[in-house]
Design a protein around this motif. Structure first.
Motif: not given
Length: 445
Positions: A274-300
């Motif tokens: 699981l990630p830390s509570q504070d995530i500076d770079d949301p896209t770092s949660l996924v190990d691939r090049d992806v922008g800060e999409t609605a899906g990535v924001r939901a993941l955060v």
């Protein structure tokens, strides 16, 4: 109404994506525009069409036979309180315009609550609405009594010992009995929640905000004490109805304890990912090049919530509210598994980006499908009914948000709200699996 653009700024990872396989749509989160370009907008009519179809209504239920007469009794108490105030109040009754306005608002709210009781589809929700109406009606009547009969904070505080006595006597005759551990954990979780709420409302009686002793201070305290009374009354009623219809009164504590520890163990096994509570770079949660999409924001959002709930479930001290600890551990596991599922989906290539209103419609359809599938799940059905409303009803809430739109708004702003559909879909999809696991842990001999 045009809402402010809530699109986050471009992160370092997104800038790197621009030079490689990333897309402009990924940077914008939905639209693929360069800085300075005008953003695409969405007309409110388009959003209205998306939410026009009825989303499934997931009612909160309780596996206890709640009598219509008990609901009617709570309704009658509320109506009696409302009948005893000369509302709507005029200048002659209450010269102070601020207080008069507040009391008229209270009366209107209580009247509406009373009228909406029968709109609920199941007995448990009708009871909950009747209790809310009862509390609201008591609030406005107490405010009027403070003006007309000199009801004071001191007088209200004198009633506290009797309320505490009612709570204590209810708890003293309660135990974790049951003939089926799954049904029992759901019922006892309700009992425990009501008792905890009752104690919390009583403990708020000495709030410094009520030191003035105005009619509004009196109403505020009266409201809290009435919440405590109604919570204790419902707790006693639910337990009596449940225990009175048991085929056997087996002590379920050992099963509850074992299930709680097994669920906590499953959470611990996943906690390191699981990630830390504070995530500076949301896209770092996924190990691939992806922008800060609605899906990535939901993941955060999911990651932060999963981390918090996992920590709370594991760190919770073992106490008297054992059923609550079991259900909350299951709730935490839903968040954890939903985070895992969504991260895997995005890592596998589904950006879950919003480039048009059609994408929002697809998110909503997926969420509705997940809810309907969960409603038809058989293993752990009682736990599904307990957990599902927590996640499914955010779909209707998002629908209501979109339905209130007028004029135009940016697509990126709408995409921000659309992440709620993504979260609703992924959480509802894992509820049956977690419920089945929790039911299996409860039924282990």
């Amino acid at each position: 109404m045009t809402r402010p653009d809530r699109r986050p700024g471009v992160t370092r990872r997104q800038l790197l994506a621009l030079s490689g396989a990333g897309t402009l749509a990924g940077v914008a989160g939905c639209s693929g525009i360069f800085p300075g370009q005008s953003e695409p907008t969405v007309d409110a009519d388009a959003l209205s069409q998306i939410v026009a179809g009825e989303a499934p209504r997931v009612s909160e239920t309780l596996p206890v036979d709640i009598e219509a007469s008990f609901v009617a009794e709570q309704r009658s108490i509320a109506k009696s309180d409302l009948d005893r105030v000369p509302a709507p109040f005029d200048r002659e009754a209450i010269p102070n315009g601020v207080i008069r306005g507040r009391l008229n608002d209270m009366h209107e709210s209580a009247t509406e609550s009373l009228a909406r009781i029968d709109e609920a589809e199941v007995p448990y929700e009708r009871l909950e609405r009747a209790n809310r109406a009862q509390v609201s009606a008591h609030e406005v009547r107490s405010a009027w009594r403070a003006i007309d009969d000199d009801l004071t904070l001191a007088a209200l505080r004198e009633s506290v010992p009797s309320i505490e006595g009612r709570i204590d006597s209810t708890v003293q005759r309660w135990s974790h009995v049951g003939d089926d551990p799954v049904r029992a954990v759901v019922v006892h979780e309700e009992f425990e929640s009501k008792i905890r709420a009752a104690r919390n409302w009583v403990s708020s009686r000495n709030s410094p905000e009520r030191s003035g002793g105005t009619a509004l201070d009196v109403a505020d305290l009266a409201e809290d004490l009435e919440r405590a009374r109604t919570s204790a009354t419902v707790a006693a009623y639910v337990f009596d109805r449940f225990r009175g219809r048991l085929d056997a009164t087996t002590d379920q504590r050992p099963r509850f304890e074992a299930a709680r520890e097994e669920l906590r163990s499953r959470i611990r096994d996943r906690q390191d990912a699981l990630p830390s509570q504070d995530i500076d770079d949301p896209t770092s949660l996924v190990d691939r090049d992806v922008g800060e999409t609605a899906g990535v924001r939901a993941l955060v959002r999911l990651g932060s919530e999963a981390t918090y709930r996992a920590e709370e479930a594991i760190a919770a001290a073992d106490g008297p509210y054992l059923a609550n600890e079991v259900v909350e551990a299951a709730d935490a596991l839903v968040h954890v598994r939903a985070f895992e599922a969504l991260r895997e989906r995005i890592a596998s290539g589904d950006d879950l980006a919003v480039e048009s209103v059609d994408d929002i419609s697809a998110f909503r359809s997926d969420a509705i499908s997940a809810v309907e599938s969960a409603q038809n799940a058989d293993p752990g059905r009682l736990l599904v009914r307990e957990l599902l409303p927590r996640f499914a009803n955010r779909i209707r809430q998002t629908d209501e948000r979109f339905a209130r739109e007028s004029g135009t708004t940016t697509l990126s702003s709408v995409a921000y709200d659309a992440q709620e559909y993504v979260i609703g879909a992924v959480t509802c999809r894992v509820v049956p699996r977690v419920s089945a696991d929790a039911a299996g842990a409860l039924r282990k001999s």
